[in-house]
Scaffold this motif. Sequence first.
Motif, PDB file in Angstrom:
ATOM      1  N   VAL A 167       0.874  -1.191   0.000  1.00  0.00           N
ATOM      2  CA  VAL A 167       0.000   0.000   0.000  1.00  0.00           C
ATOM      3  C   VAL A 167       0.903   1.230   0.000  1.00  0.00           C
ATOM      4  O   VAL A 167       1.026   1.938   1.007  1.00  0.00           O
ATOM      5  N   ASP A 227       0.707   4.194  -1.256  1.00  0.00           N
ATOM      6  CA  ASP A 227       0.151   5.527  -1.024  1.00  0.00           C
ATOM      7  C   ASP A 227      -0.418   5.677   0.385  1.00  0.00           C
ATOM      8  O   ASP A 227      -0.919   6.748   0.746  1.00  0.00           O
ATOM      9  N   ASP A 267      -3.085   4.546   1.669  1.00  0.00           N
ATOM     10  CA  ASP A 267      -4.547   4.589   1.774  1.00  0.00           C
ATOM     11  C   ASP A 267      -5.066   3.187   2.096  1.00  0.00           C
ATOM     12  O   ASP A 267      -5.565   2.463   1.233  1.00  0.00           O
ATOM     13  N   GLN A 300      -7.644   2.221   3.824  1.00  0.00           N
ATOM     14  CA  GLN A 300      -9.085   2.055   3.690  1.00  0.00           C
ATOM     15  C   GLN A 300      -9.468   1.747   2.250  1.00  0.00           C
ATOM     16  O   GLN A 300     -10.291   0.859   1.986  1.00  0.00           O
ATOM     17  N   ALA A 301      -8.877   2.469   1.305  1.00  0.00           N
ATOM     18  CA  ALA A 301      -9.166   2.199  -0.104  1.00  0.00           C
ATOM     19  C   ALA A 301      -8.696   0.811  -0.499  1.00  0.00           C
ATOM     20  O   ALA A 301      -9.361   0.094  -1.262  1.00  0.00           O
ATOM     21  N   GLU A 323      -2.793  -2.936  -4.865  1.00  0.00           N
ATOM     22  CA  GLU A 323      -3.709  -2.131  -4.057  1.00  0.00           C
ATOM     23  C   GLU A 323      -5.042  -1.898  -4.761  1.00  0.00           C
ATOM     24  O   GLU A 323      -6.098  -1.856  -4.129  1.00  0.00           O
TER      25      GLU A 323
END
Length: 462
Positions: free
Chosen positions: A110, A112, A114, A116-117, A333
């Motif tokens: 992950v 970046d 993020d 949750q995304a 991701e």
Amino acid sequence: MRLISRMIAALIVLLLIIVAGGAIGLSLYPPELLKVGDGYAAKIVCSNTFVAKRDPDKVLEEDVQAPGNPALKLIRVSVDRDEGVVTARFLGLFAPNYALYRGALGCTAVPDGDLQAARSAVFLNKIKAPKSDALWPDGDAVNVGQGEQGAKLANIVTNPDLAGPAMRAVVVVKDGHIVAENYGDGFSKATPLIGWSMTKTVNAAIIGRLMMAGRMSFDDQNLLPQWSADERRNIKLSDLLAMESGLVFNESYGSVSDVTRMLYLEPDTTSVAAGARQVAAPGERFSYSSGTATLLSRLWMNRLPNLSAAVSYPREALFGPLGMYSAVLEADERGTFVGSSYLYANARDWARFGQFLLQDGVWNGHRLLPEGFVGAMRTPTKASEGVYSQVQAWLAGPGGSNAQYGLPADTFWMSGHDGQTVAIVPSANLVVVRMGLTPAWADYRPQILLKRIMDVIKPASS
């Protein structure tokens, strides 16, 4: 995947800069390289903790901070088992990188941050592997070590010089049955092991399943929307499978290159290769590219109705029918399978896949791959000077040809970073799986192991 060994010098230089120059020196050093190292550590620890069920501290020490990689001892890793998150940070000071566990889809980098995304991007239900007392490959029972031949094979697979340094598994399949196997300390028949670039061959077989269903063809062109306005629209699926697309892709692991950016810095692993320039006509030049393999994942996933169907497809179309219940193909991701690198499976399931190829894509009497598909895996390409096949497999083992080691000419290979190989010998009805953590500098040659096994199961006088 020589990421770790080629990063050592650069990371040591960084340490010296930190000590000697402080913040001024740090400003001269590319922070992206730190994030690549962190991303690698987070991803390896995550997958081995949650998929392979190994101790994270031991994984960090043995797999990431291995002997010969002293600078990586500066990476600090924390594991949140409740959230399924692994955080890695160089010296515990700089911006971290993350990996996230997503159940049946294993772990994803992950970059970046993020989380949750990444959690919401894809989902796949877990299944419980059925237990069976039937003989392998139909079940889990094996009958090894029988008679004089069994004793000789047992001596070979347990010989550390033949099995190689840091061996984790060796499985020998003769005439469709496991006749010898051995596992390294801390590993067993149940331990999922990463195949690294052996994943490419499995990814290609998934394409073969879609070909069988009439959804893809070797001659498919105009493969991506962003290629439609230039010469890349003429690239065929067969060009990608043979690593002859003409697209630029830097496979070097010594810096922030195309492949390290793809694996550890980009949420969408297809972005680098999809945006690559074409510098040669299709079929003109062989260029080994992990970016190409991940593009192939995106292409076959695009042929299914939606992301949910695509995420389920490997298990439904390949792993389930073959009984590869330990197999975990990990996605990036955004949900694209990392078909270049990230398949975990126990050694017996890697052997099942090798046996499947030995049987020309037929399993339990049912043809799962088109006629000629496995033949293309065994057919050398001119541009590769005969070492690579038309479909994501090797015609030579690591560092030497079959003839050089006295092996049958029809031997073909799946091969991955750190000493992962599956050798398939149709003329001997033989499959040999060898897994480990054996870097290229150890100069291990699985051909020697294979030749010794062949001398036992098919002696020259027979």
